[in-house]
Write a protein that holds these residues in place. Structure first.
Motif, mmCIF file in Angstrom:
data_model
loop_
_atom_site.group_PDB
_atom_site.id
_atom_site.type_symbol
_atom_site.label_atom_id
_atom_site.label_comp_id
_atom_site.label_asym_id
_atom_site.label_seq_id
_atom_site.Cartn_x
_atom_site.Cartn_y
_atom_site.Cartn_z
ATOM 1 N N ALA A 51 36.966 35.472 51.046
ATOM 2 C CA ALA A 51 38.419 35.558 50.994
ATOM 3 C C ALA A 51 38.971 34.843 49.773
ATOM 4 O O ALA A 51 40.075 35.136 49.314
ATOM 5 N N GLU A 52 38.197 33.890 49.245
ATOM 6 C CA GLU A 52 38.659 33.109 48.099
ATOM 7 C C GLU A 52 37.470 32.365 47.501
ATOM 8 O O GLU A 52 36.507 32.036 48.208
ATOM 9 N N VAL A 111 42.596 41.620 55.953
ATOM 10 C CA VAL A 111 43.514 41.036 54.978
ATOM 11 C C VAL A 111 42.801 39.948 54.167
ATOM 12 O O VAL A 111 43.082 39.753 52.993
ATOM 13 N N HIS A 115 42.651 40.031 50.061
ATOM 14 C CA HIS A 115 43.349 39.016 49.262
ATOM 15 C C HIS A 115 42.777 38.816 47.854
ATOM 16 O O HIS A 115 43.516 38.899 46.865
ATOM 17 N N CYS A 119 44.602 39.756 44.259
ATOM 18 C CA CYS A 119 44.766 38.740 43.210
ATOM 19 C C CYS A 119 44.164 39.215 41.893
ATOM 20 O O CYS A 119 44.775 39.068 40.827
ATOM 21 N N LEU A 142 47.373 35.154 56.405
ATOM 22 C CA LEU A 142 47.507 35.107 54.948
ATOM 23 C C LEU A 142 48.791 35.739 54.414
ATOM 24 O O LEU A 142 48.814 36.269 53.295
ATOM 25 N N LYS A 145 49.884 33.969 51.064
ATOM 26 C CA LYS A 145 48.970 34.243 49.954
ATOM 27 C C LYS A 145 49.069 35.696 49.496
ATOM 28 O O LYS A 145 49.015 35.980 48.301
ATOM 29 N N MET A 146 49.235 36.621 50.430
ATOM 30 C CA MET A 146 49.390 38.026 50.041
ATOM 31 C C MET A 146 50.719 38.242 49.339
ATOM 32 O O MET A 146 50.839 39.087 48.451
ATOM 33 N N ALA A 149 50.174 37.317 45.827
ATOM 34 C CA ALA A 149 49.247 38.221 45.142
ATOM 35 C C ALA A 149 49.860 39.592 44.863
ATOM 36 O O ALA A 149 49.211 40.447 44.260
#
Length: 277
Positions: A51-52, A111, A115, A119, A142, A145-146, A149
């Motif tokens: 996810a990150e 999701v 993400h 990004c 999220l 964060k979305m 992005a």
């Protein structure tokens, strides 16, 4: 050992975020790639898309829903404890074309996979519209964060408890009717990806999906993750996980994902009973 440095519970504890210390993986990982994790000797090898990633901190983040024995074992790991194995980055990274107008559609824990792709596309100069959905507000993840992005964020819940009541496909259809969409990225439950792909095919809009077939080794040797794409057999681990949604045999994928449903349920129940003693 791969130590957990941050842990968060979402959706009433049914969805868990783990930030894991893995500097060599974090240095090489790209959007769309995945890891295979194993909690301990009693756990299975479970594939999870990142996810990150944070190369500076040397960490990677996964977000998963607790659905079986192995994810139940994952949930029991706390900050300071470690996964026995974390292997990656695996799979092909997302192909990103700069400057495109892209609609990113995510459902449930999909999701989390969407993400880093959103990004990466935004960083490449794409105009990103995000549509994310869940059954209800408590299962939505999220959102902030979305929002960062994308240039435009739409939220849907099946029951109308947050955002717009209805399915993500309804908002997507409005965007497609308005025209100008160069690409759609859809990640989430298989039925959602199937119906998004059927819709975009009618509009002639290229669509990428990220598949989650049953997987064991993650290197193309076992063949467990085979999927049919364009009438040809592909392996989710080395050819994917991303494929042309218009070419995927989703009905076959759904049948294969159900192959061990009863065994998975039984194993999860035994694991929960053991955890209570």
């Amino acid at each position: 050992m791969f130590t957990i440095v941050n842990r968060e519970e979402m959706a009433g504890g049914t969805v868990i975020l783990n930030e894991i210390e893995a500097p060599r993986i974090a240095a090489k990982a790209r959007p769309g790639q995945f890891l295979i994790l194993k909690a301990n000797e009693n756990g299975e090898r479970i594939p999870l898309t990142m996810a990150e990633t944070d190369p500076d901190k040397g960490t990677v983040t996964v977000i998963y829903m607790v659905v079986g024995k192995s994810t139940e074992l994952f949930r029991r790991l706390q900050v300071g404890e470690a996964y026995q194995d974390v292997i990656g980055p695996l799979g092909q990274p997302t192909h990103i074309e700069p400057g495109k107008k892209v609609v990113c559609v995510g459902g449930g824990t999909g999701v989390a996979v969407l993400h880093p792709i959103a990004c990466g596309m935004k960083q490449a100069g794409c105009d990103v519209t995000a549509i994310i959905g869940a059954r209800n507000k408590d299962l939505l993840i999220l959102e902030e964060k979305m929002g960062r992005a994308s240039s435009e964020l739409h939220i849907c819940t099946d029951d109308g408890s947050y955002g717009r009541k209805g399915f993500v496909t309804e908002v997507l259809k409005e965007k497609l009717d308005a025209g100008g969409v160069d690409q759609v990225v859809a990640i989430g439950p298989v039925p959602m990806m199937k119906f998004v792909s059927l819709m975009t095919k009618d509009y002639g809009v290229p669509t990428m999906v990220s598949l989650n077939p049953i997987m064991i080794d993650g290197t193309g040797m076992c063949g467990g993750c085979r999927v049919t794409v364009g009438g040809e057999t592909k392996f989710g681990c080395v050819d994917g996980p991303e494929f042309d949604g218009h070419q995927v045999d989703f009905d076959e994928l759904i049948l294969r994902l159900r192959a061990y449903t009863e065994q998975e349920r039984h194993s999860h129940e035994l694991c929960k009973c053991e955890g209570r003693h």
